[in-house]
Design a protein around this motif. Structure first.
Motif, PDB file in Angstrom:
ATOM      1  N   LYS A   1      50.604  44.120  41.408  1.00  0.00           N
ATOM      2  CA  LYS A   1      49.321  43.492  41.051  1.00  0.00           C
ATOM      3  C   LYS A   1      49.511  42.387  40.009  1.00  0.00           C
ATOM      4  CE  LYS A   1      45.733  46.168  41.294  1.00  0.00           C
ATOM      5  NZ  LYS A   1      44.894  45.490  42.316  1.00  0.00           N
TER       6      LYS A   1
ATOM      7  N   LYS B   1      40.618  45.164  40.874  1.00  0.00           N
ATOM      8  CA  LYS B   1      40.876  45.999  42.055  1.00  0.00           C
ATOM      9  C   LYS B   1      41.280  45.146  43.254  1.00  0.00           C
ATOM     10  CE  LYS B   1      38.699  49.378  45.138  1.00  0.00           C
ATOM     11  NZ  LYS B   1      37.473  50.165  45.426  1.00  0.00           N
ATOM     12  N   ASN B   2      40.644  44.013  43.425  1.00  0.00           N
ATOM     13  CA  ASN B   2      40.882  43.164  44.596  1.00  0.00           C
ATOM     14  C   ASN B   2      41.975  42.115  44.374  1.00  0.00           C
ATOM     15  OD1 ASN B   2      38.823  44.408  46.175  1.00  0.00           O
ATOM     16  ND2 ASN B   2      37.283  43.281  45.001  1.00  0.00           N
TER      17      ASN B   2
ATOM     18  N   ASN C   1      36.231  45.620  39.229  1.00  0.00           N
ATOM     19  CA  ASN C   1      36.158  45.198  40.633  1.00  0.00           C
ATOM     20  C   ASN C   1      37.035  43.979  40.907  1.00  0.00           C
ATOM     21  OD1 ASN C   1      34.355  47.262  41.198  1.00  0.00           O
ATOM     22  ND2 ASN C   1      32.535  45.983  40.905  1.00  0.00           N
TER      23      ASN C   1
ATOM     24  N   LYS D   1      45.657  40.394  43.727  1.00  0.00           N
ATOM     25  CA  LYS D   1      47.029  40.600  44.200  1.00  0.00           C
ATOM     26  C   LYS D   1      48.039  39.769  43.419  1.00  0.00           C
ATOM     27  CE  LYS D   1      45.534  41.664  48.915  1.00  0.00           C
ATOM     28  NZ  LYS D   1      45.572  41.244  50.344  1.00  0.00           N
TER      29      LYS D   1
END
Length: 259
Positions: free
Chosen positions: A93, A14-15, A11, A17
């Protein structure tokens, strides 16, 4: 592998950057390259003096023979861990990989933003004129020239001044990142990260081990490493003691399914 910790890390990634990655020998052992400090590592067969600047100047031929046998792995291929990091860089990412490794496997996998903090075994340089020699050329020189480690493109007073040294950071040595400007650049990169992802290093060798201290307060520190580290119990740390390739593969697949 604890599923709840894996899900938490998934998680977070995933978030994210702007992931900055720190890698050590543990990611390369999964490509068949021996590490240094484990029970089967290189230091079990040779003391750190072998990889010191003093030893290089005292016994350059012996140093090169050891280095070619133990530090140079042109046949090694990137593993799943390297490949996933490259893919995450392509996706925007991962912003930087800062590695202790000298094997070039991150670049072989396609990663572009790689800081080789301890240098590389792909090249060697004259310590006087800085002429660069590819390692393959140095191997050919060793097999055909007695003083193969002496540069023949410059002529300072003593031979030692023109020794050709592999472009790795030895004990007692300093590399291009071991400067105030180099450190400040790395600190700035880490300070901008929204996750610091540590792979395959126990974070016990200075100055590399200090880098997690420069992340912003509250920035998650994810460590995937089979051994312990000094940061395992620190605030905002998420620890997985398992295979890097297997762990990243599970995270990667989960992210693809849950886009």
């Amino acid at each position: 592998m604890e599923s709840s910790m894996l899900q938490t890390c998934t998680n977070l990634i995933k978030n994210a950057k702007n992931i900055v990655v720190l890698t050590g020998a543990g990611i390369s052992t999964e490509s068949g390259i021996k590490d240094f400090r484990s029970q089967t590592g290189i230091y079990q067969r040779a003391p750190e003096y072998i990889l010191s600047l003093d030893n290089f100047y005292h016994n350059p031929k012996g140093f090169y023979q050891f280095a070619f046998e133990n530090l140079y792995h042109p046949e090694a291929l990137p593993n799943k861990g390297h490949e996933i990091l490259s893919q995450w860089e392509n996706e925007g990412k991962v912003s930087y990989i800062i590695t202790q490794n000298i094997d070039g496997l991150h670049q072989k996998a396609g990663s572009q933003k790689v800081i080789e903090f301890h240098g590389t075994m792909k090249t060697a340089s004259c310590q006087n004129c800085r002429k660069t020699y590819k390692t393959e050329e140095m191997i050919n020189r060793l097999n055909s020239i007695d003083d193969f480690y002496i540069c023949n493109h410059c002529s300072p007073p003593t031979k030692k001044d023109r020794y050709i040294k592999p472009d790795v950071v030895l004990f007692g040595d300093s590399g291009e990142w071991f400067t105030i400007d180099g450190f400040n650049e790395i600190i700035n990169i880490i300070n901008q990260a929204d996750i610091l992802l540590v792979l395959g290093t126990s974070l016990k060798v200075t100055p590399f081990s200090t880098f997690p201290q420069y992340r912003r307060e509250g920035t998650p520190l994810i460590i995937i490493n089979k051994g312990d580290s000094p940061y395992d119990m620190s605030k905002d740390s998420y620890i997985i003691h398992d295979s890097i390739g297997e762990t990243l593969s599970r995270i990667y697949e989960d992210l693809k399914v849950n886009k």
